[in-house]
Design a protein around this motif. Structure first.
Motif, mmCIF file in Angstrom:
data_model
loop_
_atom_site.group_PDB
_atom_site.id
_atom_site.type_symbol
_atom_site.label_atom_id
_atom_site.label_comp_id
_atom_site.label_asym_id
_atom_site.label_seq_id
_atom_site.Cartn_x
_atom_site.Cartn_y
_atom_site.Cartn_z
ATOM 1 N N UNK A 44 11.949 15.478 2.013
ATOM 2 C CA UNK A 44 12.017 13.434 1.517
ATOM 3 C C UNK A 44 10.785 12.582 2.338
ATOM 4 N N UNK A 45 10.666 11.552 1.642
ATOM 5 C CA UNK A 45 10.025 11.187 2.787
ATOM 6 C C UNK A 45 11.186 10.216 4.001
ATOM 7 N N UNK A 46 10.544 9.847 4.848
ATOM 8 C CA UNK A 46 11.028 8.855 5.448
ATOM 9 C C UNK A 46 10.450 7.830 6.460
ATOM 10 N N UNK A 47 11.426 6.889 6.316
ATOM 11 C CA UNK A 47 11.097 6.085 7.182
ATOM 12 C C UNK A 47 11.766 5.244 7.959
ATOM 13 N N UNK A 48 11.275 4.467 9.256
ATOM 14 C CA UNK A 48 11.947 4.132 10.193
ATOM 15 C C UNK A 48 12.461 3.143 9.779
ATOM 16 N N UNK A 49 13.827 2.673 9.383
ATOM 17 C CA UNK A 49 13.434 1.142 9.144
ATOM 18 C C UNK A 49 14.635 0.590 10.694
ATOM 19 N N UNK A 50 14.308 -0.521 11.304
ATOM 20 C CA UNK A 50 14.794 -0.956 12.272
ATOM 21 C C UNK A 50 14.725 -2.320 12.338
ATOM 22 N N UNK A 73 11.946 5.166 -6.423
ATOM 23 C CA UNK A 73 12.954 6.392 -6.006
ATOM 24 C C UNK A 73 14.416 5.508 -6.895
ATOM 25 N N UNK A 74 15.078 6.498 -6.937
ATOM 26 C CA UNK A 74 16.196 5.991 -8.031
ATOM 27 C C UNK A 74 17.440 5.757 -6.474
ATOM 28 N N UNK A 75 18.036 5.126 -7.222
ATOM 29 C CA UNK A 75 18.939 4.350 -5.187
ATOM 30 C C UNK A 75 19.912 5.306 -5.177
ATOM 31 N N UNK A 76 19.951 6.478 -5.947
ATOM 32 C CA UNK A 76 20.949 7.420 -5.597
ATOM 33 C C UNK A 76 20.168 9.361 -4.848
ATOM 34 N N UNK A 89 23.830 17.946 0.224
ATOM 35 C CA UNK A 89 25.475 16.929 -0.518
ATOM 36 C C UNK A 89 23.430 16.177 -1.218
ATOM 37 N N UNK A 90 22.983 15.557 -0.454
ATOM 38 C CA UNK A 90 21.909 14.164 -0.895
ATOM 39 C C UNK A 90 21.353 14.743 -1.610
ATOM 40 N N UNK A 91 19.591 15.993 -1.000
ATOM 41 C CA UNK A 91 19.590 16.300 -2.638
ATOM 42 C C UNK A 91 20.490 17.768 -3.495
ATOM 43 N N UNK A 92 20.742 17.489 -3.589
ATOM 44 C CA UNK A 92 22.153 17.754 -4.316
ATOM 45 C C UNK A 92 22.681 17.483 -5.306
ATOM 46 N N UNK A 93 22.708 16.181 -5.401
ATOM 47 C CA UNK A 93 23.022 15.070 -5.653
ATOM 48 C C UNK A 93 24.498 14.926 -5.526
ATOM 49 N N UNK A 94 25.226 16.017 -4.971
ATOM 50 C CA UNK A 94 26.657 15.851 -4.925
ATOM 51 C C UNK A 94 26.939 14.412 -3.523
ATOM 52 N N UNK A 95 26.244 13.556 -2.549
ATOM 53 C CA UNK A 95 26.625 13.147 -2.222
ATOM 54 C C UNK A 95 27.408 11.553 -2.330
ATOM 55 N N UNK A 96 27.065 11.021 -3.820
ATOM 56 C CA UNK A 96 27.195 10.507 -3.971
ATOM 57 C C UNK A 96 29.162 9.744 -3.640
ATOM 58 N N UNK A 146 0.613 -1.367 0.007
ATOM 59 C CA UNK A 146 -0.234 -0.086 0.293
ATOM 60 C C UNK A 146 0.824 1.113 -0.034
ATOM 61 N N UNK A 147 2.331 0.716 0.395
ATOM 62 C CA UNK A 147 2.577 2.364 0.389
ATOM 63 C C UNK A 147 3.614 2.978 -1.105
ATOM 64 N N UNK A 148 3.160 4.022 -1.395
ATOM 65 C CA UNK A 148 3.267 4.862 -2.603
ATOM 66 C C UNK A 148 4.475 6.454 -1.927
ATOM 67 N N UNK A 149 5.251 6.559 -2.814
ATOM 68 C CA UNK A 149 6.046 7.325 -2.634
ATOM 69 C C UNK A 149 5.282 8.718 -2.351
ATOM 70 N N UNK A 150 5.977 9.797 -2.220
ATOM 71 C CA UNK A 150 5.485 10.847 -1.372
ATOM 72 C C UNK A 150 5.929 12.078 -2.560
ATOM 73 N N UNK A 151 7.548 11.274 -2.069
ATOM 74 C CA UNK A 151 8.895 12.935 -2.665
ATOM 75 C C UNK A 151 9.775 12.515 -3.976
ATOM 76 N N UNK A 152 10.787 12.354 -4.074
ATOM 77 C CA UNK A 152 11.947 11.726 -5.364
ATOM 78 C C UNK A 152 12.743 11.564 -3.547
ATOM 79 N N UNK A 153 12.388 11.719 -3.485
ATOM 80 C CA UNK A 153 13.725 11.715 -2.045
ATOM 81 C C UNK A 153 13.743 10.869 -0.928
ATOM 82 N N UNK A 154 13.799 9.537 -0.855
ATOM 83 C CA UNK A 154 13.607 8.685 0.879
ATOM 84 C C UNK A 154 14.906 8.843 1.452
ATOM 85 N N UNK A 155 14.689 8.970 2.966
ATOM 86 C CA UNK A 155 15.601 9.080 4.060
ATOM 87 C C UNK A 155 15.135 7.876 5.066
#
Length: 279
Positions: A160-166, A209-212, A256-263, A6-15
């Protein structure tokens, strides 16, 4: 039905953000007050309590094995006790089992005991159950977020969309995050009920989501491995430097994550700092 269906992304980025030891300052207190002391009690190791607890904390908190499964840790520490302090019957068999078992849980330890009848499995289960009971009795003042977490999670959720992953218990994670109103900035809470961290990240990628455009924030080698397995980015919260790490997340990593210079260079920089901090 799976939560992912049922999950749908709202934004292009995910944290994705881990909980214990990363957002919530709960990892140290659980090991200081529950895991190590319960092991000392179960195996009657009080004569050497201080050095054994120090070794437990090194294995579980301050080195590259930080965040490993509790039974793997138990096998490693009892093997050390067996060599250094006193005989631990059947430790070789148990330690080997923890390295090879398809599942490491209370249920799998109980099943192993019923199959082989070795006393160490019965004691390991009793220890694990005592740990769980001790954790429920920890005072609320010991369970709180690190400084900077609220600002960090809110800043991430603004773009960005935010998910707890624990890998922790769902009810405990939900209660802790709701208590400090952190859940207001969370789109999805994924815990041990949904599967491993690597599995959860992989399932969320299917939302498009794109992996980057996916960043895993964590404090342990397992978090880094989960990110790398899925080809996504990783930002470390450094042990004993948590507040500083969260401040840097907001001021440096997130932009940096948002502007693409993180990778490239920045990912290498933070990975190096992470490995050096646990070496």
């Amino acid at each position: 039905m799976s939560v992912f269906e049922n999950y749908q992304k709202k934004r292009e980025f995910l944290v994705c953000i881990d909980s214990d030891g990363c957002a919530m300052d709960t990892m140290d207190c659980k090991h200081f007050h529950c895991f190590g002391p319960c092991m000392v009690d179960e195996w009657n190791l009080g004569e050497w309590k201080e050095p054994i607890l120090d070794y437990w904390n090194q294995v579980n908190l301050y080195t590259m094995t930080r965040g490993i499964n509790r039974f793997l840790a138990l096998g490693k520490v009892l093997a050390h006790v067996n060599v250094t302090y006193r005989d631990i019957p059947q430790i070789a068999e148990f330690a080997a089992w923890t390295e090879q078992a398809a599942e490491l849980s209370n249920a799998s330890v109980k099943a192993a005991y019923e199959e082989n009848g070795q006393e160490i499995y019965k004691k390991a289960l009793a220890w694990s159950e005592a740990v769980n009971a001790a954790i429920t009795k920890l005072p609320d003042e010991l369970k709180k977020p690190f400084d900077g977490v609220a600002e960090g999670v809110a800043s991430a959720h603004a773009c960005a969309d935010v998910a707890i992953v624990s890998s922790a218990n769902y009810e405990a994670v939900k209660e802790e995050w709701e208590k400090f109103k952190l859940m207001d900035s969370v789109d999805l809470c994924l815990t041990q009920n949904e599967g491993s961290k690597a599995f959860c990240i992989g399932e969320m990628l299917k939302a498009g989501y794109g992996k980057d455009h996916v960043l895993m924030v964590g404090d342990a080698p397992g978090d880094k491995a989960a990110a790398e397995k899925n080809g996504v980015l990783y930002y470390p919260i450094l042990v004993k430097k948590e507040a500083e790490s969260w401040e840097r997340f907001v001021s440096e990593a997130l932009p940096k994550f948002l502007d693409g210079s993180y990778k490239s260079e920045y990912q290498e920089k933070v990975n190096k700092a992470f490995l050096e901090n646990l070496s």
